[in-house]
Structure formats: structure tokens, C-alpha cells
Design a protein around this motif. Structure first.
Motif, PDB file in Angstrom:
ATOM      1  N   ARG A 309       0.934  -1.134  -0.119  1.00  0.00           N
ATOM      2  CA  ARG A 309       0.056  -0.109   0.005  1.00  0.00           C
ATOM      3  C   ARG A 309       0.699   1.288  -0.050  1.00  0.00           C
ATOM      4  O   ARG A 309       1.938   1.083   0.531  1.00  0.00           O
ATOM      5  N   VAL A 310       0.330   2.296  -0.694  1.00  0.00           N
ATOM      6  CA  VAL A 310       0.907   3.521  -0.763  1.00  0.00           C
ATOM      7  C   VAL A 310       0.544   4.238   0.670  1.00  0.00           C
ATOM      8  O   VAL A 310      -0.489   4.261   1.074  1.00  0.00           O
ATOM      9  N   CYS A 311       1.688   4.556   1.450  1.00  0.00           N
ATOM     10  CA  CYS A 311       1.585   5.220   2.766  1.00  0.00           C
ATOM     11  C   CYS A 311       1.434   6.623   2.592  1.00  0.00           C
ATOM     12  O   CYS A 311       1.465   7.197   1.638  1.00  0.00           O
ATOM     13  N   MET A 312       0.883   7.171   3.888  1.00  0.00           N
ATOM     14  CA  MET A 312       0.763   8.690   3.606  1.00  0.00           C
ATOM     15  C   MET A 312       2.147   9.463   3.175  1.00  0.00           C
ATOM     16  O   MET A 312       1.834  10.389   2.363  1.00  0.00           O
ATOM     17  N   ASP A 313       3.188   9.197   3.627  1.00  0.00           N
ATOM     18  CA  ASP A 313       4.172   9.761   3.071  1.00  0.00           C
ATOM     19  C   ASP A 313       5.737   9.047   2.329  1.00  0.00           C
ATOM     20  O   ASP A 313       6.563   9.565   2.204  1.00  0.00           O
ATOM     21  N   GLN A 314       5.146   7.758   2.360  1.00  0.00           N
ATOM     22  CA  GLN A 314       6.335   6.903   1.734  1.00  0.00           C
ATOM     23  C   GLN A 314       5.655   5.774   0.834  1.00  0.00           C
ATOM     24  O   GLN A 314       4.346   5.606   1.186  1.00  0.00           O
ATOM     25  N   LEU A 315       6.390   5.341  -0.145  1.00  0.00           N
ATOM     26  CA  LEU A 315       5.870   3.996  -0.660  1.00  0.00           C
ATOM     27  C   LEU A 315       7.205   3.294  -1.131  1.00  0.00           C
ATOM     28  O   LEU A 315       8.145   3.842  -1.120  1.00  0.00           O
ATOM     29  N   MET A 316       6.748   2.045  -1.485  1.00  0.00           N
ATOM     30  CA  MET A 316       7.921   1.109  -1.874  1.00  0.00           C
ATOM     31  C   MET A 316       7.810   0.486  -3.090  1.00  0.00           C
ATOM     32  O   MET A 316       6.551   0.373  -3.955  1.00  0.00           O
ATOM     33  N   ILE A 317       8.844   0.401  -4.105  1.00  0.00           N
ATOM     34  CA  ILE A 317       8.874   0.030  -5.166  1.00  0.00           C
ATOM     35  C   ILE A 317      10.008  -1.317  -5.326  1.00  0.00           C
ATOM     36  O   ILE A 317      10.779  -1.443  -4.482  1.00  0.00           O
ATOM     37  N   ARG A 318       9.823  -2.117  -6.291  1.00  0.00           N
ATOM     38  CA  ARG A 318      10.474  -3.202  -6.514  1.00  0.00           C
ATOM     39  C   ARG A 318      11.503  -2.882  -7.502  1.00  0.00           C
ATOM     40  O   ARG A 318      11.016  -2.460  -8.775  1.00  0.00           O
ATOM     41  N   LEU A 319      12.617  -3.245  -7.317  1.00  0.00           N
ATOM     42  CA  LEU A 319      13.778  -2.883  -8.156  1.00  0.00           C
ATOM     43  C   LEU A 319      14.364  -4.266  -9.095  1.00  0.00           C
ATOM     44  O   LEU A 319      14.231  -5.456  -8.564  1.00  0.00           O
ATOM     45  N   PRO A 320      14.949  -3.743 -10.229  1.00  0.00           N
ATOM     46  CA  PRO A 320      15.542  -5.253 -10.908  1.00  0.00           C
ATOM     47  C   PRO A 320      16.902  -5.559 -10.431  1.00  0.00           C
ATOM     48  O   PRO A 320      16.995  -6.776 -10.571  1.00  0.00           O
ATOM     49  N   HIS A 321      17.364  -4.769  -9.762  1.00  0.00           N
ATOM     50  CA  HIS A 321      18.705  -5.233  -9.264  1.00  0.00           C
ATOM     51  C   HIS A 321      19.059  -3.948  -7.891  1.00  0.00           C
ATOM     52  O   HIS A 321      18.154  -2.866  -7.947  1.00  0.00           O
ATOM     53  N   GLU A 322      20.019  -4.287  -7.298  1.00  0.00           N
ATOM     54  CA  GLU A 322      20.424  -3.097  -6.580  1.00  0.00           C
ATOM     55  C   GLU A 322      20.752  -1.870  -6.927  1.00  0.00           C
ATOM     56  O   GLU A 322      21.368  -1.706  -8.031  1.00  0.00           O
ATOM     57  N   TYR A 323      20.229  -0.705  -6.312  1.00  0.00           N
ATOM     58  CA  TYR A 323      20.502   0.777  -6.706  1.00  0.00           C
ATOM     59  C   TYR A 323      20.791   1.585  -5.524  1.00  0.00           C
ATOM     60  O   TYR A 323      20.309   0.999  -4.336  1.00  0.00           O
ATOM     61  N   PRO A 324      21.894   2.517  -5.460  1.00  0.00           N
ATOM     62  CA  PRO A 324      22.399   3.200  -4.533  1.00  0.00           C
ATOM     63  C   PRO A 324      21.250   4.090  -4.102  1.00  0.00           C
ATOM     64  O   PRO A 324      20.528   4.771  -4.827  1.00  0.00           O
ATOM     65  N   VAL A 325      21.048   4.450  -2.763  1.00  0.00           N
ATOM     66  CA  VAL A 325      20.255   5.607  -2.223  1.00  0.00           C
ATOM     67  C   VAL A 325      20.779   6.767  -2.750  1.00  0.00           C
ATOM     68  O   VAL A 325      21.941   7.040  -3.266  1.00  0.00           O
ATOM     69  N   GLY A 326      19.561   7.659  -3.242  1.00  0.00           N
ATOM     70  CA  GLY A 326      19.843   8.941  -3.949  1.00  0.00           C
ATOM     71  C   GLY A 326      19.551   8.601  -5.543  1.00  0.00           C
ATOM     72  O   GLY A 326      19.536   9.688  -6.315  1.00  0.00           O
ATOM     73  N   THR A 327      19.274   7.277  -5.849  1.00  0.00           N
ATOM     74  CA  THR A 327      18.872   7.218  -7.215  1.00  0.00           C
ATOM     75  C   THR A 327      17.692   7.850  -7.765  1.00  0.00           C
ATOM     76  O   THR A 327      16.672   7.870  -6.927  1.00  0.00           O
ATOM     77  N   ALA A 328      17.575   8.400  -8.787  1.00  0.00           N
ATOM     78  CA  ALA A 328      16.435   9.311  -9.384  1.00  0.00           C
ATOM     79  C   ALA A 328      15.390   8.310  -9.662  1.00  0.00           C
ATOM     80  O   ALA A 328      15.631   7.428 -10.141  1.00  0.00           O
ATOM     81  N   VAL A 329      14.202   8.910  -9.378  1.00  0.00           N
ATOM     82  CA  VAL A 329      12.885   8.054  -9.761  1.00  0.00           C
ATOM     83  C   VAL A 329      12.042   9.086 -10.498  1.00  0.00           C
ATOM     84  O   VAL A 329      11.722  10.301  -9.899  1.00  0.00           O
ATOM     85  N   THR A 330      11.256   8.763 -11.438  1.00  0.00           N
ATOM     86  CA  THR A 330      10.461   9.561 -12.168  1.00  0.00           C
ATOM     87  C   THR A 330       8.992   8.876 -11.811  1.00  0.00           C
ATOM     88  O   THR A 330       8.803   7.875 -12.258  1.00  0.00           O
ATOM     89  N   LEU A 331       8.085   9.830 -11.273  1.00  0.00           N
ATOM     90  CA  LEU A 331       6.764   9.186 -11.215  1.00  0.00           C
ATOM     91  C   LEU A 331       5.873   9.644 -12.105  1.00  0.00           C
ATOM     92  O   LEU A 331       4.740   8.866 -12.536  1.00  0.00           O
ATOM     93  N   VAL A 332       6.087  10.852 -12.636  1.00  0.00           N
ATOM     94  CA  VAL A 332       5.329  11.346 -13.810  1.00  0.00           C
ATOM     95  C   VAL A 332       6.334  12.063 -14.468  1.00  0.00           C
ATOM     96  O   VAL A 332       7.128  12.997 -14.090  1.00  0.00           O
ATOM     97  N   GLY A 333       6.454  11.829 -16.095  1.00  0.00           N
ATOM     98  CA  GLY A 333       7.345  12.437 -16.721  1.00  0.00           C
ATOM     99  C   GLY A 333       8.248  11.738 -17.406  1.00  0.00           C
ATOM    100  O   GLY A 333       7.849  10.611 -17.604  1.00  0.00           O
ATOM    101  N   GLU A 334       9.285  12.063 -18.171  1.00  0.00           N
ATOM    102  CA  GLU A 334      10.180  11.416 -18.938  1.00  0.00           C
ATOM    103  C   GLU A 334      11.439  10.823 -18.410  1.00  0.00           C
ATOM    104  O   GLU A 334      11.888  11.784 -17.487  1.00  0.00           O
ATOM    105  N   ASP A 335      11.665   9.580 -18.738  1.00  0.00           N
ATOM    106  CA  ASP A 335      13.003   9.192 -18.137  1.00  0.00           C
ATOM    107  C   ASP A 335      13.728   8.452 -19.173  1.00  0.00           C
ATOM    108  O   ASP A 335      13.031   7.130 -19.391  1.00  0.00           O
ATOM    109  N   HIS A 336      15.052   8.546 -19.796  1.00  0.00           N
ATOM    110  CA  HIS A 336      15.564   7.744 -20.774  1.00  0.00           C
ATOM    111  C   HIS A 336      14.587   7.108 -21.764  1.00  0.00           C
ATOM    112  O   HIS A 336      14.410   5.819 -22.149  1.00  0.00           O
ATOM    113  N   GLY A 337      13.931   7.955 -22.366  1.00  0.00           N
ATOM    114  CA  GLY A 337      13.148   7.650 -23.451  1.00  0.00           C
ATOM    115  C   GLY A 337      11.579   6.934 -23.336  1.00  0.00           C
ATOM    116  O   GLY A 337      10.891   6.738 -24.203  1.00  0.00           O
ATOM    117  N   GLN A 338      11.464   6.602 -21.898  1.00  0.00           N
ATOM    118  CA  GLN A 338      10.339   6.105 -21.532  1.00  0.00           C
ATOM    119  C   GLN A 338       9.293   7.255 -20.842  1.00  0.00           C
ATOM    120  O   GLN A 338       9.970   8.269 -20.278  1.00  0.00           O
TER     121      GLN A 338
END
Ligand SMILES: *Cc1c(COP(=O)(O)O)cnc(C)c1O
Length: 370
Positions: A309-338
Motif C-alpha cells: 500500500r501507498v502510505c501517507m508519506d512513503q511508498l515502496m517499489i520493486r527494483l530489478p537489481h540493487e541501486y544506490p540510495v539517491g538514485t533518481a525516480v520519475t513518477l510522472v514525466g520522461e526518463d531515458h526515452g520512457q
């Protein structure tokens, strides 16, 4: 509300997109047709005064808002253009409106009489008469009532009968029967009008994009300025609308979730195998809806599922592999052609992009680019 400036979550507003959308529409309008930018609801979530500033540069000559406070915000910010409040304002504020040169929408003669009793000496209130041709929301319903109101206005110096308008409920649809019915009722109203006021306006974005022959001498341009197709996808706009809003954040916590472990309230998601999971600092208190469980975000051009569930202030996503803290995430908009559009978010939530855009709360920092 407190704005979150010390977290990486932000709405990014591309002012050049807004400029493009308005300037393109302006160039399609016949000479003498003005464009009033609709900036109600914090500029559909994009920021009231910032959008107004860009709209002014792109050729908007006035503004429409929903409530008096939004109009006063424009005046406080120094905008001197005509401003029309599209909703019904309590007539006891008639004098406040008049002294700030803010035009009121009128849907009944009783409103005019009440407002008249509040107007002090030398103050003249500009009014736009709303006609209900089929929206069923506000406005005069019969030509005879309109005739009486116009007669009343003609005798009163306390009012400036500045405009007349209606609003269409199906200008964004392939089927034009209902639109035509509203046009016919509009014509019946206009037949009783002895003289035309300065502004005659019927067009929201959809009407101006797809029925521009109906435009009077001003349009109330709203959602299309923000780069959103008013019809969803049913009709294609005559030019490319550029979406102005993106929503970005960064991973604040990354872990490997062991197989069989669950995520978030209600433990509605359980890892089928060992999985990398990131936590994002955004939730439904930001207007990112709880219903978005199972939807996706973009990481490095890859779609990642929102798990649990999406919480009031946080949510969780499943990653294809490990990423470092601080990695950029796009919720709306463009990212690398997608890309993920507000329309995609709205479709998933079973609503329209208007609701998603204006639902983003004040807690989200808005960053203006271009
Ligand atoms: C909100 C509104 C508009 C703008 O509509 P869009 O679909 O965003 O272009 C125009 N006119 C009235 C009366 C409105 O309430």
C-alpha cells in the motif's frame, strides 16, 4: 501547509511548455479573440502566480479563477489584467470585488439586487452573466429571466455589464449532439440580448480546440495550457500539447527483501523471491493516491512496480537489481526515452488528469524550469 524543501521529492514545472501551449492556441484564434488563462485551483496544481506570469508572456490578456481568494492572490501579486471569478461569490463581497476590479459571475437577478445593496458610492462591479444551456450547474435557465436581468443592469450605474457566457459539458466528445443542443439554447438566449457586452465567451479548452467556430471574442483556456488533452484521448488536438508537469524523487532507502517477507500496511504484498526494494519519500498526503498500489514508476528508463500500500508519506517499489540510495525516480514525466503521463496515472486511478494535477498538495515543492 509546510512545503517539503528538504526532501528530494518535487514537482517540476516546465514553463516553456505552458508558453508553447498558450502561444500555439493564441496563433489559431481569429484577430480580436482574447485568451483568458484559467488559473483556478493553484493553476491546476502548477502554481497560480507562476502560471499567470508565463501566460501573460505567452499572450493571455486576462485570467479566470474559481473563487474570490484566487482573484485576490493575483491582485496581490501585481497582476492588473481583467480577472473573472467563474463561481458564485457571496454578494456581501461585491464591494471588495469592485474595489479590486474583479469581475463577478451572475446567475440570478436576486444576486444582483443583493450585491447592489453592498456596493458603496462610486464603486462599480463588473459582471458576467452565466447562461445555463445544459451544464446544469449555474446560470440563467430561461431567456425571459435573462431579459429582466439585462433590463435591471441597464438602469444601474453600480454595475458594468461586461460579459456573457456559457459552459459546455460535452465539447470534448466525438458525439456532438449534446454540444449542438447547447449551441441552440445559447442562440435562443442571445436573441433576447439588445446589445452585446464587451466579452462574449463560450469556450473552455475543448471548445476552442475542436469547435473554434463557436468562440466569441474571448476563450477561457484551461487544461490545454498545461499540456493536457481535455478529451483524455478521445479527440486529437490540432497541435501538439506539451505536458508541463513532472514528478520526481530519489530513493531514500534500499534493501534486499527476503523471499516470504511482506511490505507496507496490511501486508498485501509478499516477496516471491529475494527482491531489491526501494523506499520513496512520497505518499498520499502529497496527492500521490493510495490507489496507485500496483502502478509503476521509472528508474533509469525501466518501469518498477509500486508494491504494497501507498502510505501517507512513503511508498515502496520493486527494483530489478540493487541501486544506490539517491538514485533518481520519475513518477510522472520522461526518463531515458520512457514516460509516464498524468493521463496514465489518471487511467490507473479511474479518474481524469485534471483531478490528479490539482490533487498534488502544497507539501510538494514546485520547481520552475525554462
Ligand atoms: C474550469 C473552467 C474552464 C476551463 O476548462 P478547461 O477544460 O480546463 O479548459 C472554463 N470555463 C469554466 C466555466 C470553468 O469552470
Amino acid at each position: 501547509m509546510t512545503i517539503g524543501i528538504h526532501r528530494p521529492t518535487q514537482l517540476i514545472i516546465d514553463q516553456s511548455a505552458i508558453y508553447h501551449n498558450i502561444a500555439k492556441e493564441k496563433s489559431r484564434l481569429k484577430p480580436g479573440v482574447e485568451l483568458f488563462q484559467v488559473v483556478k485551483a493553484n493553476g491546476y496544481g502548477h502554481g497560480l502566480t507562476q502560471v499567470a506570469r508565463t501566460a501573460e508572456k505567452a499572450g493571455a490578456t486576462g485570467f479566470c479563477v474559481a473563487i474570490l481568494d484566487e482573484a485576490l492572490t493575483l491582485r496581490e501579486a501585481g497582476f492588473n489584467q481583467p480577472v473573472l471569478v467563474l463561481g458564485i461569490t457571496d454578494p456581501k463581497y461585491a464591494d471588495l470585488m469592485a474595489s479590486n476590479h474583479i469581475a463577478a459571475t451572475v446567475g440570478a437577478i436576486d444576486w444582483l439586487k443583493a450585491a447592489d445593496s453592498y456596493l458603496t458610492d462610486n464603486h462599480q462591479l463588473a459582471v458576467h452573466i452565466a447562461l445555463d444551456t445544459g451544464m446544469g450547474r449555474i446560470g440563467f435557465q430561461h431567456p425571459e429571466e435573462l431579459g429582466k436581468a439585462v433590463q435591471y443592469l441597464a438602469q444601474k450605474n453600480s454595475f458594468n455589464f461586461e460579459g456573457i457566457f456559457t459552459h459546455f459539458s460535452k465539447a470534448d466528445a466525438v458525439d456532438t449532439d449534446y454540444f449542438q443542443l447547447q449551441i441552440n439554447r445559447w442562440k435562443a438566449f442571445m436573441a433576447v440580448l439588445p446589445t452585446r457586452p464587451k466579452y462574449v465567451h463560450v469556450s473552455n479548452s475543448a471548445t476552442s480546440l475542436w469547435h473554434d467556430v463557436c468562440n466569441g471574442n474571448m476563450i477561457r483556456f484551461g487544461v490545454a495550457a498545461y499540456g493536457l488533452n481535455p478529451s483524455g484521448g478521445e479527440l486529437t488536438p490540432p497541435f501538439t500539447l506539451k505536458p508541463a508537469m513532472s514528478l520526481k524523487t530519489e530513493m531514500v532507502f534500499v534493501k534486499e527483501l527476503p523471499k516470504g517477507y511482506s511490505v507496507s500496511y496490511g501486508a498485501t504484498y509478499t516477496a516471491k523471491e529475494d527482491e531489491w526494494v526501494a523506499t520513496l519519500p512520497i505518499g498520499y498526503a502529497d496527492g500521490y493516491e493510495r490507489r496507485l498500489q500496483g502502478f509503476h514508476v521509472l528508474v533509469n528508463g525501466e518501469f518498477c512496480e509500486i508494491i504494497g500500500r501507498v502510505c501517507m508519506d512513503q511508498l515502496m517499489i520493486r527494483l530489478p537489481h540493487e541501486y544506490p540510495v539517491g538514485t533518481a525516480v520519475t513518477l510522472v514525466g520522461e526518463d531515458h526515452g520512457q514516460s509516464i503521463s498524468l493521463q496514465d496515472v489518471a487511467d490507473y486511478c479511474d479518474t481524469i488528469h485534471y483531478e490528479i494535477a490539482c490533487g498534488f498538495t502544497q507539501r510538494l515543492k514546485r520547481t520552475y524550469i525554462n
